[in-house]
Design a protein around this motif. Structure first.
Motif, PDB file in Angstrom:
ATOM      1  N   GLN A  62       0.780  -1.286  -0.222  1.00 44.31           N
ATOM      2  CA  GLN A  62      -0.044   0.050  -0.008  1.00 44.31           C
ATOM      3  C   GLN A  62       0.885   1.270  -0.092  1.00 44.31           C
ATOM      4  OE1 GLN A  62      -2.006  -0.950   3.502  1.00 44.31           O
ATOM      5  NE2 GLN A  62      -4.080  -1.023   2.283  1.00 44.31           N
ATOM      6  N   ALA A  63       0.591   2.293  -0.895  1.00 45.48           N
ATOM      7  CA  ALA A  63       1.446   3.636  -0.940  1.00 45.48           C
ATOM      8  C   ALA A  63       0.255   4.455  -0.519  1.00 45.48           C
ATOM      9  CB  ALA A  63       2.025   3.502  -2.271  1.00 45.48           C
ATOM     10  N   LYS A  64       0.793   5.482   0.105  1.00 40.97           N
ATOM     11  CA  LYS A  64      -0.142   6.786   0.559  1.00 40.97           C
ATOM     12  C   LYS A  64      -0.695   7.280  -0.852  1.00 40.97           C
ATOM     13  CE  LYS A  64      -0.020  11.251   2.804  1.00 40.97           C
ATOM     14  NZ  LYS A  64      -1.530  11.098   3.295  1.00 40.97           N
ATOM     15  N   ARG A  65      -1.801   7.798  -0.919  1.00 38.11           N
ATOM     16  CA  ARG A  65      -2.125   8.080  -2.237  1.00 38.11           C
ATOM     17  C   ARG A  65      -1.579   9.559  -2.541  1.00 38.11           C
ATOM     18  NH1 ARG A  65      -8.550  10.321  -3.314  1.00 38.11           N
ATOM     19  NH2 ARG A  65      -8.449  10.873  -5.383  1.00 38.11           N
ATOM     20  N   GLY A  66      -0.966   9.574  -3.751  1.00 41.03           N
ATOM     21  CA  GLY A  66      -0.058  10.630  -4.379  1.00 41.03           C
ATOM     22  C   GLY A  66       1.341  10.561  -3.934  1.00 41.03           C
ATOM     23  N   ASP A 104       7.585  15.892 -19.492  1.00 39.72           N
ATOM     24  CA  ASP A 104       6.006  16.171 -20.280  1.00 39.72           C
ATOM     25  C   ASP A 104       5.000  15.088 -19.815  1.00 39.72           C
ATOM     26  OD1 ASP A 104       7.037  18.251 -21.565  1.00 39.72           O
ATOM     27  OD2 ASP A 104       7.438  17.228 -23.422  1.00 39.72           O
ATOM     28  N   GLY A 105       5.306  13.959 -19.517  1.00 38.06           N
ATOM     29  CA  GLY A 105       4.407  12.890 -19.222  1.00 38.06           C
ATOM     30  C   GLY A 105       4.122  13.121 -17.670  1.00 38.06           C
ATOM     31  N   LEU A 106       5.032  13.375 -16.861  1.00 41.99           N
ATOM     32  CA  LEU A 106       4.536  13.683 -15.588  1.00 41.99           C
ATOM     33  C   LEU A 106       3.717  15.017 -15.494  1.00 41.99           C
ATOM     34  CD1 LEU A 106       8.241  13.334 -14.029  1.00 41.99           C
ATOM     35  CD2 LEU A 106       6.502  11.732 -13.521  1.00 41.99           C
ATOM     36  N   VAL A 107       3.850  16.135 -16.458  1.00 39.89           N
ATOM     37  CA  VAL A 107       2.890  17.124 -16.153  1.00 39.89           C
ATOM     38  C   VAL A 107       1.653  16.758 -16.581  1.00 39.89           C
ATOM     39  CG1 VAL A 107       2.480  19.426 -17.149  1.00 39.89           C
ATOM     40  CG2 VAL A 107       4.981  18.757 -16.355  1.00 39.89           C
ATOM     41  N   ALA A 108       1.509  16.064 -17.928  1.00 40.76           N
ATOM     42  CA  ALA A 108       0.255  15.622 -18.249  1.00 40.76           C
ATOM     43  C   ALA A 108      -0.296  14.717 -17.481  1.00 40.76           C
ATOM     44  CB  ALA A 108       0.550  14.650 -19.673  1.00 40.76           C
ATOM     45  N   SER A 109       0.335  13.994 -16.593  1.00 40.24           N
ATOM     46  CA  SER A 109      -0.714  12.892 -15.854  1.00 40.24           C
ATOM     47  C   SER A 109      -0.985  13.654 -14.423  1.00 40.24           C
ATOM     48  CB  SER A 109       0.244  11.898 -15.366  1.00 40.24           C
ATOM     49  OG  SER A 109       1.510  12.377 -14.508  1.00 40.24           O
ATOM     50  N   GLY A 110      -0.367  14.894 -14.180  1.00 37.68           N
ATOM     51  CA  GLY A 110      -0.735  15.527 -13.109  1.00 37.68           C
ATOM     52  C   GLY A 110       0.127  15.378 -11.810  1.00 37.68           C
ATOM     53  N   GLU A 111       1.107  14.526 -11.981  1.00 35.51           N
ATOM     54  CA  GLU A 111       2.005  14.398 -10.959  1.00 35.51           C
ATOM     55  C   GLU A 111       2.905  15.514 -10.486  1.00 35.51           C
ATOM     56  OE1 GLU A 111       3.778  10.219 -10.473  1.00 35.51           O
ATOM     57  OE2 GLU A 111       3.464  10.151 -12.563  1.00 35.51           O
ATOM     58  N   LEU A 112       3.345  16.263 -11.618  1.00 32.49           N
ATOM     59  CA  LEU A 112       3.893  17.524 -11.324  1.00 32.49           C
ATOM     60  C   LEU A 112       3.198  18.683 -11.883  1.00 32.49           C
ATOM     61  CD1 LEU A 112       7.809  16.248 -11.713  1.00 32.49           C
ATOM     62  CD2 LEU A 112       6.638  16.798  -9.693  1.00 32.49           C
ATOM     63  N   ALA A 170      10.968  13.131 -11.484  1.00 29.53           N
ATOM     64  CA  ALA A 170       9.742  12.886 -10.871  1.00 29.53           C
ATOM     65  C   ALA A 170       9.536  13.353  -9.443  1.00 29.53           C
ATOM     66  CB  ALA A 170       9.228  11.370 -10.847  1.00 29.53           C
ATOM     67  N   ARG A 171      10.875  13.928  -9.049  1.00 28.77           N
ATOM     68  CA  ARG A 171      10.703  14.405  -7.695  1.00 28.77           C
ATOM     69  C   ARG A 171      10.162  13.613  -7.019  1.00 28.77           C
ATOM     70  NH1 ARG A 171      11.539  20.063  -7.640  1.00 28.77           N
ATOM     71  NH2 ARG A 171      11.508  19.825  -5.463  1.00 28.77           N
ATOM     72  N   PRO A 172      10.869  12.126  -6.591  1.00 26.65           N
ATOM     73  CA  PRO A 172      10.108  10.935  -5.847  1.00 26.65           C
ATOM     74  C   PRO A 172      10.219  11.195  -4.428  1.00 26.65           C
ATOM     75  CG  PRO A 172      12.223  10.219  -6.783  1.00 26.65           C
ATOM     76  CD  PRO A 172      11.992  11.758  -7.455  1.00 26.65           C
ATOM     77  N   GLN A 173       9.255  10.842  -3.832  1.00 20.23           N
ATOM     78  CA  GLN A 173       9.394  10.778  -2.393  1.00 20.23           C
ATOM     79  C   GLN A 173       9.709   9.477  -1.594  1.00 20.23           C
ATOM     80  OE1 GLN A 173       5.440  11.719  -2.991  1.00 20.23           O
ATOM     81  NE2 GLN A 173       5.493  13.884  -1.860  1.00 20.23           N
TER      82      GLN A 173
END
Length: 540
Positions: A405-409, A436-444, A486-489
């Motif tokens: 399980q991963a925290k949402r987002g 561009d893919g990260l921006v399009a998906s709303g992740e960044l 992706a600026r991963p957490q």
């Protein structure tokens, strides 16, 4: 290659290269390389990714002709490349036979000479003596046993009927390395031999290289191996005069010499820049005086001011000439890695895996709970499931039992051991497509990540070349850049030191120690294990 004599390996092994130069696509790859390897010498070759280390091995092996310079070799030669072609339905036994072909040829020659001696053919005694010396020099009769010992010590597949296509890259590499260590070659050229080895394999490799009676050229980023094995070092990174440097005194001698060289380099670069800045200021001041001299105030001292003009003109010309003659010919210091800020929500569990198993790959249930700033080192022998565990945490492999399980987002990213197949896209285009893919998906959002150049991972020239033209190490740097985009957490790193330069590994290790993200790394790298000794361990 020069004809092989019948002297023992310790006496006949020799490799010499003089002023090697080679360019590709108009870009210098090797510039003025000199080296000598004699029996008992173990030369370590280092340099930033893309400096031509693998190319140098190909030139030394005779597979690639330099544009200029000479290579002289004496003795039998064994080469371990980073990549091994599979080729049709070849088996483990086929690969062993290929790698021991020289041994097989020596034994066939001895059998023929023995038969000729038994039949009392003319000249048989002399031919038999030569064949016997050749076989004894490499202990040919014991080669297969030595290979079996190395196969077991390196954790390689011993079933000779197994198809190579069924094996991983690491498994195929370990088989070839075991063959080279057992074949009794006079000269060994090894390209990143530690990349696919566990702790037991590393100990075996270290022992065999230290005991090798011939010569060794070792391209490696493994700091522990270099420290334990090499007698001298060749650094292909450019220096103030643009030529590679050789250092005696083993790895420590290299570190001390390189540090002093770097200090001189930076001092010379700084002094030249400061001198150019001073000359530019002097020119500007002289031009201001000239301008003032040509435009005196009306009615006062006009004749006196005007007579100064020729001297001022000459002063401006002198300073202009001095500035133009002063060329900053010391190259800028190399890139320095700058990891972007990776933040994660504090006080909450970002990712948790409970009692996960994967059939045939991770049999014992494992649990991992990660919060912001957590650190974890996953260790264990090859085949214990380290890569599988990281893939389950990344969500690319589904567990057969247990839950993840991963925290949402929460952004979770994995740096795998091997790079994806290279494309014809240029490196910066691959990076920008990922953004561009990260921006399009709303992740960044559009300002959520730094440009490729700001990371200090690839120089501009490499960033604008197709990925297919990059070295393995440069492709690995691009993989790291895409991960950081992706600026991963939660950062998952599988053998992160593979193919990366020692300088970058040290910089990356320092950044990982202070980042706000959770970090999990799986590694066999002995120096990295020492550097992360304070991190919690999970042994599989």
């Amino acid at each position: 290659m020069s004809p092989v004599t019948s002297h023992p390996a310790r006496a006949r092994a020799h490799l010499n290269a003089t002023d090697l130069r080679l360019s590709r696509g108009g870009r210098p790859v090797l510039t003025g390389v000199d080296l000598t390897v004699s029996p008992g010498d173990r030369l370590g070759v280092v340099g930033e990714n893309g400096r031509g280390k693998t190319t140098l091995l190909h030139v030394l092996a005779g597979r690639l002709a330099p544009d200029s310079g000479t290579v002289h070799r004496a003795g039998t030669l064994g080469v371990a490349d980073q990549e091994i072609p599979i080729g049709g339905d070849r088996t483990v036994g086929d690969l062993i036979d290929v790698e021991l072909s020289q041994v097989r040829a020596v034994l066939r020659a001895f059998e023929s000479a023995t038969l000729a001696l038994a039949e009392e053919r003319p000249g048989a005694e002399h031919a038999y003596a030569d064949a016997l010396r050749a076989a004894e020099s490499i202990d040919a009769w014991d080669a297969d046993r030595r290979v079996e010992i190395s196969l077991a010590a390196l954790g390689a597949v011993t079933d000779r009927a197994r198809p190579l296509a069924d094996l991983s890259v690491g498994q195929r590499y370990r088989i070839r390395l075991a063959c080279l260590l057992g074949a009794g070659h006079d000269l060994l050229l090894l390209d990143e031999p530690t990349n696919h080895l566990d702790a037991g394999g590393l100990d075996h490799l270290t022992t065999r290289l230290r005991d090798h009676p011939g010569g060794v050229v070792l391209v490696s980023h493994d700091r522990a191996l270099l420290s334990d094995v090499v007698t001298a070092m060749l650094d292909l990174d450019p220096t103030c005069d643009g030529r590679p440097r050789a250092y005696g005194g083993g790895y420590e001698g290299y570190r001390e010499g390189r540090r002093a060289e770097r200090e001189r380099w930076e001092t010379a670069y700084r002094d030249q820049r400061l001198e150019r800045q001073r000359l530019a200021q002097d020119l500007s001041a002289a031009q201001n005086r000239l301008s003032t001299g040509w435009r005196p105030e009306k009615g006062t001292g006009k004749h006196t001011r005007a007579t100064r003009a020729p001297a001022l003109v000459r002063a401006v010309h002198r300073r202009q000439e001095a500035l133009e003659a002063h060329v900053v010919d010391v190259p800028e210091p190399p890139l320095r890695f700058r990891m972007p800020r990776l933040d994660a929500p504090p006080g909450v569990t970002l990712l948790r895996a409970d009692d996960i198993t994967v059939r045939g790959r991770l049999e014992t249930p494992r649990s991992v709970h990660l919060r912001a700033g957590d650190r974890l080192v996953v260790t264990g022998p090859n085949g214990s499931g380290k890569s599988t565990l990281l893939s389950v945490l990344a969500g690319t492999v589904a567990p057969d039992s247990g839950t993840v399980q991963a925290k949402r987002g929460v952004r979770v990213r994995l740096l795998s051991q091997e790079s994806p197949p290279p494309s014809r896209q240029r490196a910066f285009e691959v990076y920008e497509a990922a953004l561009d893919g990260l921006v399009a998906s709303g992740e960044l959002d559009e300002t959520g990540s730094a440009g490729l150049g700001k990371l200090g991972l690839l120089p501009s020239g490499a960033a604008h070349r197709p990925v297919t033209e990059l070295s393995i190490g440069q492709r690995r740097r691009l993989d790291l850049a895409v991960l950081l985009a992706a600026r991963p957490q939660v950062v998952l790193l599988d053998e992160p030191t593979n193919h990366l330069s020692m300088t970058l590994v040290e910089e990356l290790t320092q950044e990982l120690a202070v980042t706000g993200a959770a970090v999990v790394l799986a590694t066999h790298d002995r120096q990295l294990l020492r550097d992360t000794a304070s991190w919690p361990r999970l042994r599989l």
